[in-house]
Design a protein around this motif. Structure first.
Motif, PDB file in Angstrom:
ATOM      1  N   ALA A  32       2.497  11.171   6.243  1.00  0.00           N
ATOM      2  CA  ALA A  32       1.125  10.663   6.344  1.00  0.00           C
ATOM      3  C   ALA A  32       1.026   9.230   5.807  1.00  0.00           C
ATOM      4  O   ALA A  32       0.331   8.375   6.372  1.00  0.00           O
ATOM      5  N   SER A  72       2.841   6.759   8.273  1.00  0.00           N
ATOM      6  CA  SER A  72       2.254   6.666   9.614  1.00  0.00           C
ATOM      7  C   SER A  72       1.087   5.693   9.686  1.00  0.00           C
ATOM      8  O   SER A  72       0.649   5.323  10.777  1.00  0.00           O
ATOM      9  N   LYS A  73       0.593   5.261   8.530  1.00  0.00           N
ATOM     10  CA  LYS A  73      -0.558   4.342   8.521  1.00  0.00           C
ATOM     11  C   LYS A  73      -0.176   2.943   8.997  1.00  0.00           C
ATOM     12  O   LYS A  73      -1.020   2.187   9.480  1.00  0.00           O
ATOM     13  N   ASP A  74       1.074   2.595   8.860  1.00  0.00           N
ATOM     14  CA  ASP A  74       1.496   1.217   9.176  1.00  0.00           C
ATOM     15  C   ASP A  74       2.721   1.248  10.071  1.00  0.00           C
ATOM     16  O   ASP A  74       3.791   1.713   9.667  1.00  0.00           O
ATOM     17  N   ARG A  94       0.838  -1.213   0.000  1.00  0.00           N
ATOM     18  CA  ARG A  94       0.000   0.000   0.000  1.00  0.00           C
ATOM     19  C   ARG A  94       0.873   1.263   0.000  1.00  0.00           C
ATOM     20  O   ARG A  94       0.635   2.212  -0.749  1.00  0.00           O
ATOM     21  N   GLU A  95       1.892   1.270   0.868  1.00  0.00           N
ATOM     22  CA  GLU A  95       2.777   2.431   0.947  1.00  0.00           C
ATOM     23  C   GLU A  95       3.495   2.651  -0.382  1.00  0.00           C
ATOM     24  O   GLU A  95       3.619   3.784  -0.863  1.00  0.00           O
TER      25      GLU A  95
END
Length: 802
Positions: free
Chosen positions: A628, A631-633, A607-608
């Motif tokens: 941003a 920071s999701k994972d 995803r990143e």
């Protein structure tokens, strides 16, 4: 006098009030018959299948038989929902086993007595070589010496070696295959004999390996009768080993274990009782040596009894009859007819024996199956299966003696309702056979990677069960194409599970559902038409082709998942997915999913990467945006050992992104990092990110197809690189040569022994003999002189000369 073949008796079709679910090709009728079980409720099916004779490793021809039977068994149980009682025998005593077991026992004793290659060993091996050649290669000189074997065999058997028939006219067949086998065996022994005498353990082992196949029959001819056959371990040592290896091979091919396994050595008393009943019914008679034979004429005198029902045209084939009686059986003058076959054989010295009313003896080949099948399944069974080569005499003899056992002189008894015979497997037109030694064992094929359990099973699904299957390059490609087709379909559905199309309108649903329903009907009709798996496989491929051509953005996820679950169920019923349950509602088969311990981290890094790659291409990679995204994972601090490599990939990627951001790296460096993650970091862990336009990358395992594509790409790149390097090298050498040439003055270039006089510019005027140089030659040399003058002057300028 030969008994004339009788007309095929009427087959008594089982009766049922319910319509038949399917038709099967029945060898008893040589036609397709409605399949109706004996069970009055139509649920239970009693099935006996002829198992292996365990004296050697199973080969691909055996795989054809047992995998195909497994396919039919799975379809009956998994698709048509019959309750099967599947019985399979292990033949652990017969003429082949007795010979092989005894021979191996004698060879082991011989090797133990002779730990080195002594003169006695060489002498015995030479005698064995002579005996083998005289018996099996009659065109060669009876006094042929090992050193002359290659030359003479090449001359005498030139046609066979060239792949032709012995007479050079007809088509080569099993006879020629046997000759080739004998040539290989004798040639191997000749090579061993001609090698210098060896003394190390490895060298002695090599000698015996080369000479083994001539020593085995020779030692048995000398000492076979002296073996203490009351010690059954002489034979069970061999059979137990190969039974275990056979079962291991079958499990490696994803063949289900039988519900019941019977072994001949465990049925001695029952077999004796079975033979007694046949004699009591007046269908068998004993001879003075303690053997018992089946009386074909007496059997056929009773109304409804018929012999050779499966292959009546072969009932008088003496070669097949002899093969059915076994290599150790000697012709008896007390047989009432040459066609009568042994129910019980008196044991000669060196052969195992069991007690019987007729004296020490052992079972005939055919009686074992009759006694064991009847003991487990009773007086009638639904299905009897085996390879097509068992029809006559084995299965025809089984039928006669079993019907003779169950008959009460009130007419014929139908012992089996449906005989299913699997077709042969051949490669390049040759049938594989243990006796011909022209086979590849199952374990060799799997270990080398020639086949997998799935790829081999697909070949058999494509070939049909009762037809012969010849493995060709085209069939291999078709099988590989089908496997790849199904795998890629499952990749798409797995990706849909991760990235659902929530906004899909479902406008395509009706069209694809119509194709889906039509496919289910086609597949059902194919399987109900005597297990027509080639048509069934094609119908699945056609459905996936329709699915692939649909506008999937307008297709609801539910339709995609429904189709995938159905395809999964069918391929699992066919046995293409190990022990996976066809009815668990799962999607896919083994090999289409990444490891469970990898998912959390690989999906996160994918995803990143997708977002970073997208923004890098757009030229929008601000620090805030990257922060941003990352920071999701956040990987947890502790992982299971199996998860660590995948967690490290995620954390390393995140660290590398931060480093690039800190140094304000250009977009191309972020894109290079994304490529490295795909092509190296995840690839080395067996995972690939397949980039797609306007869609997230598809996460999939690295499979053989991907590896092959990469290897091909790398090979092309290597060729281009090597070609470029060669061009550069040639150019460098050309320039270096030109530079050396430039150092030579134009005034000195022709001052060689070829000439004797020159003008002031160094151009030759007379040749070595004093004759004038021809004008045409002078003109040509003048051009070369001018060219060299320019080259040399440029050189002088370059080095500061004048």
């Amino acid at each position: 006098m030969a008994t004339p073949a009788r007309t095929q008796p009427a087959w008594k079709a089982p009766q049922s009030s319910a319509p038949a679910k399917l038709k099967v090709w029945n060898s008893l009728t040589r036609a397709k018959n409605d399949f109706i079980p004996i069970d009055h409720e139509g649920k239970e099916v009693k099935w006996y299948s002829c198992g292996p004779t365990v004296y050697d490793d199973a080969h691909l021809g055996h795989a054809r038989n047992y995998v195909t039977i497994d396919i039919l068994r799975r379809i009956l149980a998994g698709y048509f929902n019959f309750n099967l009682k599947f019985v399979q025998n292990i033949t652990d005593v017969d003429d082949k086993i007795i010979l092989r077991g005894r021979q191996q026992h004698l060879l082991a004793q011989f090797k133990e007595k002779n730990p080195s290659v002594t003169e006695e060993v060489l002498s015995t091996t030479t005698e064995a070589f002579d005996a083998y050649v005289k018996k099996n290669l009659p065109l060669l000189s009876p006094d042929l010496k090992p050193e002359n074997f290659n030359k003479e065999s090449t001359e005498k058997y030139a046609a066979v070696i060239a792949g032709k028939s012995l007479d050079g006219v007809s088509t080569a067949g099993d006879k020629e295959a046997k000759i080739k086998m004998h040539l290989r065996t004798a040639g191997s022994a000749a090579t061993a004999l001609l090698s210098p005498v060896k003394s190390t353990e490895e060298e002695v082992a090599d000698f015996f390996t080369g000479a083994e196949d001539v020593l085995l029959p020779y030692l048995d001819s000398l000492h076979g009768p002296s073996v203490d056959a009351n010690d059954h371990t002489v034979f069970t040592k061999l059979t137990q080993k190969y039974e275990a290896r056979f079962m291991e091979d079958m499990r490696n091919l994803n063949v289900l274990d039988p519900d019941v396994v019977t072994r001949v050595t465990e049925y001695g008393d029952q077999i004796v009782s079975f033979v007694e009943k046949i004699v009591e019914n007046k269908y068998g008679y004993s001879t003075s040596d303690g053997s018992v034979y089946f009386d074909i004429e007496a059997f056929e005198k009773v109304s409804g009894n018929h012999y050779a029902r499966l292959e009546p045209w072969n009932r008088n084939d003496k070669d097949l009859q002899a093969d059915g009686e076994g290599a150790l059986t000697k012709k008896s003058s007390e047989k009432r007819s040459d066609a009568d076959f042994a129910l019980w054989k008196s044991s000669k010295p060196g052969e195992p024996s069991w007690k019987s009313p007729w004296g020490p003896g052992r079972p005939g080949w055919h009686i074992e199956c009759s006694a064991m099948a009847s003991d487990v399944l009773g007086e009638q069974m639904d299905i009897h299966s085996g390879g097509i080569d068992l029809c006559f005499p084995h299965h025809d003899n089984e039928l006669a003696q079993s019907e003779g056992f169950w008959s009460h002189h009130e007419g014929g008894h139908q012992w089996v309702n449906y005989f299913l015979h699997m077709g042969h497997l051949s490669i390049s037109g040759s049938k594989m056979s243990k006796s011909l030694k022209n086979f590849t064992t199952i374990r060799e094929a799997l270990a080398r990677g020639d086949w997998t359990a799935r790829s081999l099973r697909i070949i058999f699904l494509l070939g049909g069960w009762h037809d012969g299957v010849e493995i060709t390059d085209d069939l291999r490609k078709t099988g590989a194409s089908f496997e790849s087709y199904i795998t890629n379909f499952f990749y798409k559905i797995r990706d849909l599970e991760i990235h659902p199309t929530a906004d899909a309108s479902g406008a395509e649903d009706e069209k694809i559902r119509k194709s889906f329903e039509a496919t289910k009907e086609k597949l059902h009709n194919a399987l109900a038409d005597s297990f027509d798996t080639p048509t069934a496989v094609r119908s699945i491929s056609a459905l996936i082709a329709d699915y692939n051509s649909a506008n999937r953005s307008a297709l609801s996820d539910k339709v995609s998942f429904d189709i995938a679950r159905w395809v999964t169920k069918i391929v699992r019923i066919f046995g293409l997915d190990g022990s996976a349950d066809p009815n668990d509602g799962g999607i896919g088969w083994s090999g289409v999913d990444i490891p469970s311990e990898a998912k959390e981290f690989v999906y996160a890094v994918s995803r990143e990467r997708d977002e970073i790659r997208q923004h890098a291409i757009a030229g929008n990679l601000s620090d805030e945006l990257l922060t941003a995204i990352l920071s999701k994972d956040t990987p947890s601090q502790k992982q299971d050992a199996a998860s660590v490599p995948y967690a490290e990939v995620l954390s390393t990627f995140q660290g590398d992104v931060k480093s690039l951001a800190e140094k304000k790296a250009p977009a191309k460096e972020f894109l290079a990092l994304c490529d490295r993650l795909r092509d190296l970091d995840l690839w080395d862990l067996g995972i690939y990110l397949e980039d797609r336009e306007n869609a997230p990358a598809m996460v999939r395992p690295v499979d053989a197809e991907l590896r092959s594509a990469r290897e091909q790409k790398e090979a092309i790149a290597l060729q281009k690189r090597e070609a470029k390097e060669k061009r550069e090298k040639d150019e460098f050498e050309k320039k270096a040569k030109l530079a050396e040439q430039a150092k030579i003055s134009h005034k000195d270039m022709f001052k060689t022994a070829e000439f004797s006089s020159w003008n002031e510019d160094g151009l030759p005027t007379k040749d070595a003999a004093g004759a004038d140089v021809p004008k045409s030659r002078t003109k040509k040399m003048a051009k070369e002189w001018e060219k060299q003058k320019k080259l040399h002057e440029q050189y002088l300028k370059g080095v500061g000369g004048s």
